[in-house]
Design a protein around this motif. Sequence first.
Motif, PDB file in Angstrom:
ATOM      1  N   UNK A  64       1.683  -0.908   6.086  1.00 25.36           N
ATOM      2  CA  UNK A  64       1.437  -2.172   5.413  1.00 25.36           C
ATOM      3  C   UNK A  64       1.330  -3.351   6.377  1.00 25.36           C
ATOM      4  N   UNK A  65       1.100  -3.043   7.674  1.00 26.48           N
ATOM      5  CA  UNK A  65       0.977  -4.095   8.693  1.00 26.48           C
ATOM      6  C   UNK A  65       2.202  -5.000   8.703  1.00 26.48           C
ATOM      7  N   UNK A  66       3.371  -4.374   8.560  1.00 27.25           N
ATOM      8  CA  UNK A  66       4.623  -5.122   8.493  1.00 27.25           C
ATOM      9  C   UNK A  66       5.632  -4.643   9.542  1.00 27.25           C
ATOM     10  N   UNK A  67       5.138  -4.077  10.622  1.00 24.75           N
ATOM     11  CA  UNK A  67       6.041  -3.576  11.667  1.00 24.75           C
ATOM     12  C   UNK A  67       6.957  -4.695  12.147  1.00 24.75           C
ATOM     13  N   UNK A  68       8.263  -4.436  12.124  1.00 28.66           N
ATOM     14  CA  UNK A  68       9.237  -5.406  12.592  1.00 28.66           C
ATOM     15  C   UNK A  68       9.670  -6.429  11.562  1.00 28.66           C
ATOM     16  N   UNK A  70       7.519   3.852   9.349  1.00 31.27           N
ATOM     17  CA  UNK A  70       6.110   4.245   9.246  1.00 31.27           C
ATOM     18  C   UNK A  70       5.436   3.535   8.068  1.00 31.27           C
ATOM     19  N   UNK A  71       6.164   3.402   6.968  1.00 31.92           N
ATOM     20  CA  UNK A  71       5.590   2.723   5.802  1.00 31.92           C
ATOM     21  C   UNK A  71       5.421   1.229   6.055  1.00 31.92           C
ATOM     22  N   UNK A  72       6.303   0.659   6.868  1.00 29.40           N
ATOM     23  CA  UNK A  72       6.116  -0.742   7.271  1.00 29.40           C
ATOM     24  C   UNK A  72       4.832  -0.878   8.080  1.00 29.40           C
ATOM     25  N   UNK A  85       0.852  -1.189   0.000  1.00 32.34           N
ATOM     26  CA  UNK A  85       0.000   0.000   0.000  1.00 32.34           C
ATOM     27  C   UNK A  85       0.885   1.235   0.000  1.00 32.34           C
ATOM     28  N   UNK A  86       0.600   2.161  -0.905  1.00 35.50           N
ATOM     29  CA  UNK A  86       1.425   3.346  -1.087  1.00 35.50           C
ATOM     30  C   UNK A  86       0.679   4.586  -0.620  1.00 35.50           C
TER      31      UNK A  86
END
Length: 287
Positions: free
Chosen positions: A194-198, A189-191, A119-120
Motif C-alpha cells: 500500500x506504499x506505506x512502508x515505515x 509486506x502489506x504496508x 489495497x488487499x
Amino acid sequence: MDLFEIKVEITPASVDETDNLLLELGIEGWSLLEDVIEKRAWVVGIFQSGDEARAQWDALRPQLGGAPIGEAGLRALGNSDWRDSYKAHFKAWKFGRLHWVPVWERDKFTLPRGEEVIWLDPGMAFGTGNHETTRLCVERLVELPFNRDARVIDAGCGSGILALSAAKLGYENVRGFDNDPDAVRVSIENAELNDMAGRVDFFTGDLVTGLAGHKAEIVMANILANVLIEFAKELTDSVAPGGVLILSGILASENEQVRDAYAKIVPQWKIEHRTMGEWSDVLLRAP
C-alpha cells in the motif's frame, strides 16, 4: 512457481464451528468457502508443495470431527489460477471514507476525492477484512472523532489491516505488534503493498511485552475472548486518559462474559457492545 490446493467439503451445519476453529488455531494457509445458495461449504488450504498440503491436512483433519463429508482433493494451482479463484469471493467494500479494495481492481478503481483506500492482496495472509471481527473493529475506528496526534496501538496485529487502516485515516503515531514473527513480516509486506512502508511501527511482542511502557488514545485488540479476559489488566492499563479500547474476536455468546470481566477491573469506564452475525465487539471509554 505452482502452489497446491487441498479442498474438502464439509457439512453446512458445521460452518460456524469450523470457522471458529480455524480462527482459534490461526494456521496460515487455510480458509473457509461457503455457497449459501447451494448450501455447501468447503475447507480450502493453499500451500507451497503437495507434500506440505497433505501434511497440513493430516494435522487439521482430526480436529474437524465429523465436519468433512468428502475426501480431500489435491491439485496443482498456478499463481494466476490461485488468485483468480479468489475473485469470486473477495469484493471491494467501504465504511465511511475508507475503502478496502482487492489489488486486482487497482487499475480500474476510482477513489472518490477525500477518501482513502487499502489495497488487499487475495493471499493467505492478508485476506479481505470482510470477517465480522475485523469489520467490527474497523467500523469503530472510522466512527471515532479524528485527531491525527492520537496514538494508536493494534495489539495482535495479524496481517496489519487494522493498523494500516488507522494510518490511512491519517493517524500519525501507529504501532502494531504480534507474538508471531511471520505475522509481523506479513504486516510489513502489506504496508509495502500500500506504499506505506515505515508508516506503522510493526514489531514482535505479546500482550505483556508489546504493551509495556506504552499508552495510546486508541487501543485495538482483535483476538479471542479468553485471551482478552486473561490480559484485561494489561490492555486497560495501555489506554491513555480519555482514550478508547476496542475489543473484537468475541463470539456473541461470550460478549457478556467479556464485559463482566472488564467491568470488574475498570468499573468507572463506559462500556458499549455490538453484534454482527455470530460475532461481537466491546468498546470501553476511559474517563
